[in-house]
Scaffold this active site. Structure first.
Site, mmCIF file in Angstrom:
data_model
loop_
_atom_site.group_PDB
_atom_site.id
_atom_site.type_symbol
_atom_site.label_atom_id
_atom_site.label_comp_id
_atom_site.label_asym_id
_atom_site.label_seq_id
_atom_site.Cartn_x
_atom_site.Cartn_y
_atom_site.Cartn_z
ATOM 1 N N ASP A 18 -41.876 34.121 -6.168
ATOM 2 C CA ASP A 18 -42.071 32.997 -5.258
ATOM 3 C C ASP A 18 -41.929 31.729 -6.106
ATOM 4 O O ASP A 18 -42.825 31.375 -6.875
ATOM 5 C CB ASP A 18 -43.465 33.106 -4.623
ATOM 6 C CG ASP A 18 -43.869 31.855 -3.861
ATOM 7 O OD1 ASP A 18 -43.122 30.859 -3.902
ATOM 8 O OD2 ASP A 18 -44.944 31.874 -3.228
ATOM 9 N N GLN A 20 -43.118 26.508 -6.068
ATOM 10 C CA GLN A 20 -43.687 25.425 -6.882
ATOM 11 C C GLN A 20 -43.002 25.287 -8.237
ATOM 12 O O GLN A 20 -43.345 24.396 -9.004
ATOM 13 C CB GLN A 20 -45.191 25.659 -7.094
ATOM 14 C CG GLN A 20 -46.014 25.605 -5.836
ATOM 15 C CD GLN A 20 -46.043 24.228 -5.193
ATOM 16 O OE1 GLN A 20 -45.763 23.207 -5.833
ATOM 17 N NE2 GLN A 20 -46.361 24.192 -3.912
ATOM 18 N N CYS A 40 -54.177 26.965 0.717
ATOM 19 C CA CYS A 40 -53.592 28.260 1.119
ATOM 20 C C CYS A 40 -53.616 29.247 -0.037
ATOM 21 O O CYS A 40 -52.662 30.028 -0.216
ATOM 22 C CB CYS A 40 -52.162 28.099 1.633
ATOM 23 S SG CYS A 40 -52.070 27.149 3.125
ATOM 24 N N HIS A 65 -50.093 32.239 -3.285
ATOM 25 C CA HIS A 65 -50.225 31.483 -2.030
ATOM 26 C C HIS A 65 -50.342 32.509 -0.899
ATOM 27 O O HIS A 65 -49.828 33.625 -1.021
ATOM 28 C CB HIS A 65 -48.947 30.648 -1.864
ATOM 29 C CG HIS A 65 -48.941 29.708 -0.704
ATOM 30 N ND1 HIS A 65 -48.647 30.109 0.578
ATOM 31 C CD2 HIS A 65 -49.168 28.369 -0.630
ATOM 32 C CE1 HIS A 65 -48.684 29.062 1.376
ATOM 33 N NE2 HIS A 65 -48.999 27.991 0.677
ATOM 34 N N LYS A 110 -39.788 20.888 -0.648
ATOM 35 C CA LYS A 110 -40.517 20.596 -1.891
ATOM 36 C C LYS A 110 -39.551 20.124 -2.981
ATOM 37 O O LYS A 110 -39.941 19.850 -4.103
ATOM 38 C CB LYS A 110 -41.254 21.849 -2.366
ATOM 39 C CG LYS A 110 -42.376 22.294 -1.414
ATOM 40 C CD LYS A 110 -43.142 23.457 -1.982
ATOM 41 C CE LYS A 110 -43.902 24.246 -0.952
ATOM 42 N NZ LYS A 110 -45.128 23.604 -0.484
HETATM 43 N N1 PMP Z 1 -45.535 29.714 -2.030
HETATM 44 C C1 PMP Z 1 -46.076 28.707 -2.702
HETATM 45 C C2 PMP Z 1 -46.461 28.899 -4.145
HETATM 46 C C3 PMP Z 1 -46.268 27.475 -2.064
HETATM 47 O O1 PMP Z 1 -46.804 26.464 -2.725
HETATM 48 C C4 PMP Z 1 -45.874 27.334 -0.714
HETATM 49 C C5 PMP Z 1 -46.073 26.026 0.026
HETATM 50 N N2 PMP Z 1 -47.255 25.382 -0.225
HETATM 51 C C6 PMP Z 1 -45.306 28.426 -0.072
HETATM 52 C C7 PMP Z 1 -45.154 29.598 -0.764
HETATM 53 C C8 PMP Z 1 -44.860 28.339 1.338
HETATM 54 O O2 PMP Z 1 -43.798 27.452 1.451
HETATM 55 P P1 PMP Z 1 -43.252 27.031 2.887
HETATM 56 O O3 PMP Z 1 -44.450 26.502 3.625
HETATM 57 O O4 PMP Z 1 -42.251 25.977 2.590
HETATM 58 O O5 PMP Z 1 -42.694 28.232 3.525
#
Ligand code: PMP
Length: 419
Positions: free
Chosen positions: A213, A216, A377, A136, A239
């Site tokens: 990270d 997900q 993203c 991401h 999430k």
């Molecule tokens: N890493 C991953 C794999 C994500 O899916 C996301 C959110 N889509 C993020 C980081 C960022 O998370 P946040 O917007 O809650 O900071």
């Protein structure tokens, strides 16, 4: 009847009552222009059960005061409840100690914390960081910012056409300059589950720490940071059936102790003079200023809620949903699933020949179906698959087979309109 349907009726269904769970989420009763809401945008943000809302309301109504700063009843109560949440999260991911749990505003904030606190202290000109092609943007950009500032090189683990990391290539990226691996546990764009335990083990043979990270992964499977032996693990409350504005950085105590603070301000110090400041111990060293107290307490309630269902049951139920959806969509000519890893969570990223994802999303919305369209993203993933965007339906344990049937019917309707 498909192969997957009997499974849903038997083993998991007997342990897990989807109807009952759905009743816990007020928003699932919503109608969008007379159509029943079908919420398939869970990878972006999950919905919140009423118990979490009630917990935050109770805090605001009966317990609110700033934490850490006073001896009066309300402040002591708020502090105790905030710390209880930290303890629940520590148990949830099986960390060693509460102080290894740092509250952040989310995964993005947590990764930035490590990029500043660890990266700017230990990663210098000529050093290298290993990322993967599945990241991401929030696990790319903070490292690029560090790379630009400190002359650090970023190396990227490639993927195959199923969307799986090439582990032999990963191993080849290590050399004496490698200082950190930062890898997503699960791809938000296509659902691949990465073999992080194996990756961490290998990195440690090279004396390289690993940040995972988990944004997900944490909503879909049981996470055990001690078993994984990761140095850092991050995830977001919103999430995981919790509120926005709160997330977690887990770090091994010895790593966190060595790091520089990220943000300066109240609570993260032990003493301040104009000549010198000394910093507080972890976790407070990384929690400057007033945190989102209600959100942290709400997050604790969300963890209680999820634990009461059991993540292993959630995982099995969701696997059946994705298998069913995959089987069904594969019967529709002109559709293509993007990402077919052998190990994946309940994320269905797809394209329909001749129709732009934005149009698919707009027409599905008219059926009450919320999907996400775009690059999610994760532009490098899109670049690999040579698509500008996909349509992504991401499932949660409160979704069910009849909703997936509605998605399939919706896709067929979209094709009728456009083709
Ligand atoms: N890493 C991953 C794999 C994500 O899916 C996301 C959110 N889509 C993020 C980081 C960022 O998370 P946040 O917007 O809650 O900071």
């Amino acid at each position: 009847m498909t192969l997957v349907e009997p499974l849903l009726r038997s083993s998991v269904a007997s342990m897990f009552n989807n109807e009952q769970v759905r009743a816990d989420f007020p928003i699932l009763k919503l109608k969008i222009d007379d159509k029943q809401l079908i919420y398939f945008d869970n990878a972006a943000s999950s919905q919140m059960p009423k118990v979490v809302m009630d917990r935050m309301l109770r805090y605001q109504t009966m317990e609110h005061a700033n934490i850490n700063r006073a001896v009066h009843y309300l402040s002591e109560t708020a502090t105790a409840e905030y710390e209880k949440s930290r303890h629940k999260i520590k148990n949830f991911i099986n960390a060693n100690e509460d102080r290894e749990i740092i509250f952040t505003s989310g995964t993005t904030d947590a990764i930035n914390l490590v990029a500043h606190g660890y990266g700017r202290k230990f990663i210098n000109s000529g050093d290298e960081i290993i990322l993967t092609a599945l990241e991401h943007h929030s696990n790319i950009v903070p490292w690029q910012m560090l790379a630009e500032e400190n002359g650090v090189k970023i190396r990227v683990v490639p993927i195959n056409d199923a969307g799986e990391l090439l582990i032999e290539e990963y191993k080849k990226l290590f050399n004496k300059n490698t200082k950190l691996v930062s890898v997503t546990h699960v791809s938000n764009a296509i659902g691949t589950i990465n073999p992080i335990k194996q990756m961490i083990k290998y990195a440690h043979t090279q004396d390289v720490p690993v940040l995972v990270d988990g944004a997900q992964a944490a909503p879909h499977m049981k996470i055990d940071v001690r078993e994984l032996d990761c140095d850092f693990y991050t995830f977001s409350g919103h999430k995981l059936c919790g509120p926005t504005g709160i997330g977690v950085l887990y770090g091994k105590a010895n790593q966190l102790n060595c790091m520089k603070p990220f943000k300066g301000g109240g609570d993260m110090i032990t003493s301040v003079t104009f000549e010198k400041t000394t910093f507080n111990t972890i976790p407070h060293k990384f929690e400057a200023g007033t945190p989102p107290i209600a959100a942290a307490i709400g997050f604790g309630a969300a963890i209680d809620y999820l634990s009461s269902i059991d993540l292993s049951i959630i995982e099995e139920y969701e696997q059946n949903l994705i298998n069913y959806a995959t089987e069904k969509i594969n019967t529709i000519p002109g559709t293509q699933i993007i990402g077919s890893a052998a190990e994946k969570v309940a994320v269905l990223s797809f394209s329909i020949k001749g129709i732009h994802p934005h149009d698919i999303g707009t027409l599905l919305n008219e059926e009450g179906i919320a999907v996400r369209t775009g690059h999610h993203c994760a532009q490098p993933v899109m670049q690999h698959f040579k698509v500008p965007a996909t349509t992504r339906a991401s499932f949660s344990f409160y979704n069910n087979i009849s909703e997936i049937d509605a998605l399939i019917a919706g896709i067929q309707k979209v094709q009728k309109v456009f083709l």
